[in-house]
Design an enzyme around this catalytic site. Sequence first.
Site, PDB file in Angstrom:
ATOM      1  N   SER A 121      45.276  34.521  49.726  1.00 14.25           N
ATOM      2  CA  SER A 121      46.169  35.668  49.854  1.00 14.25           C
ATOM      3  C   SER A 121      46.083  36.513  48.597  1.00 14.25           C
ATOM      4  O   SER A 121      45.465  36.142  47.606  1.00 14.25           O
ATOM      5  CB  SER A 121      47.599  35.206  50.104  1.00 14.25           C
ATOM      6  OG  SER A 121      48.238  34.987  48.859  1.00 14.25           O
ATOM      7  N   LYS A 122      46.759  37.635  48.672  1.00 13.49           N
ATOM      8  CA  LYS A 122      46.760  38.610  47.591  1.00 13.49           C
ATOM      9  C   LYS A 122      47.219  38.011  46.266  1.00 13.49           C
ATOM     10  O   LYS A 122      46.777  38.408  45.199  1.00 13.49           O
ATOM     11  CB  LYS A 122      47.738  39.708  48.014  1.00 13.49           C
ATOM     12  CG  LYS A 122      47.458  41.057  47.450  1.00 13.49           C
ATOM     13  CD  LYS A 122      48.349  42.072  48.130  1.00 13.49           C
ATOM     14  CE  LYS A 122      48.371  43.352  47.318  1.00 13.49           C
ATOM     15  NZ  LYS A 122      49.051  44.430  48.001  1.00 13.49           N
TER      16      LYS A 122
END
Length: 442
Positions: free
Chosen positions: A213-214
């Site tokens: 994820s980011k």
Amino acid sequence: MTSEVRVRFAPSPTGYLHVGGARTALFNWLYARHCKGTFVLRIEDTDKARNSKEAVQVILDGLRWLGMDWDEGPSMGGEYGPYFQSERENIYQRYFDQLEAGGHLYLDNGAWRFRSLREVVVVDDMICGRIEFDLSNHETHPDMTIRRPDGSWIFHFVNVVDDIEMRISHVIRGEDHLSNTPKHLELFKALGKPAPRYAHIPLILNKDGSKMSKRDEGASITSYIDGGFVPEAVKNYLTLLGWSPKDGREKLEIEEVVQLFDLEKVNRKNAHFDIDKCVWLSGQYMSSLTLERFAELCSPFLVGTDAEGLEAAKLQPVLALVKEKVKTFAEVPAAISYFFTEDYSFEPEASEKALNQPGASARLNALATAFEKVADWSPESIEAALKATAVELGVKAGSLVLPTRVAVSGRGSGPSLYHMMEVLGRECSIRRIRQTADSKAA
Ligand code: GLU
């Protein structure tokens, strides 16, 4: 039909460049360079809410930092521009009119939908192989929207129009887009245009197999820039996320990767991201950098330290001592700090071991006296003087090394002692040894 290879990286400016996006860009770049084709950069900025100059800049900066030059695109221009989707309105309108005239579109609550051809669509993917998508069921595959009620365009439509208009021969993108591909193939067919070849690259997962994820460490390319990684090393690391040479080597010059790279050789399995390996590679690349480039890449990290703005003659000999000891440029300020201040701190553990010993002060003073008499201040002469002093004092030479190191640097480890003292200079080394003998040693 031309056989020229034309590929594109088509990021949506979201404010950051994800490591997966950078890897997609890199595989496009490698394929273009391998085939002596053209690498196009197209900014998919139809989402007005998220679209900003800064968000585009992050992408351009990231690609430039990684040394992925594009042949057509922002600031390069090219025959098939503009390369910002936000500037291609009339092109989209033309294709929209064509679809409408062909009876492919209908209005639904103000939005325009594309009437699916309701067929089995085959994606013949260069990496994933042949995959059939049965689009006959309206329930599971509703007709896609291509234009919103406010007149703005949906990704699928503009993406396909641009791939046609920009004469894209191969679409190389993340596997998260595989399920979109049958829809895109329907659009190509309805528009009467041949589709490009597709190559969907498997995803990048965390070490534990979860989706990256980011917020995960190493997810954003900016974190490598700010973290002082060697750009060539990060580029090398990204090539290994889904591709590797037959002999399993990990450190490869990019020119060699360009030669060896092929889409058929991209791994079908998901890649696992390992930040430690990337840090390790960055360290490996330090030795291949020239001192000039090392100094240049260090310089943003020296801002605000005692080493900021120093002339090359003062700075470079120090940098040469630590160049192969650091893995990132961010480690450099701490590694060199004691060269540029008399206010250097002493590591408690090293001080205890080296200085808090009976007779330590006298031995340091004896060394200082010996160093005063050294004819030429070279590593060899410094070493000889230390050894001669050891004989004089009746101790092992090795037992004098650590106290001297701690005296001149405050630390228990670092570059080769004699080279370090050469760079510090005679006057500074002797002063530090005497001061330590007076104030810190037993
Ligand atoms: N703008 C899309 C993305 O960022 C591009 C997809 C494609 O490469 O076709 O995911």
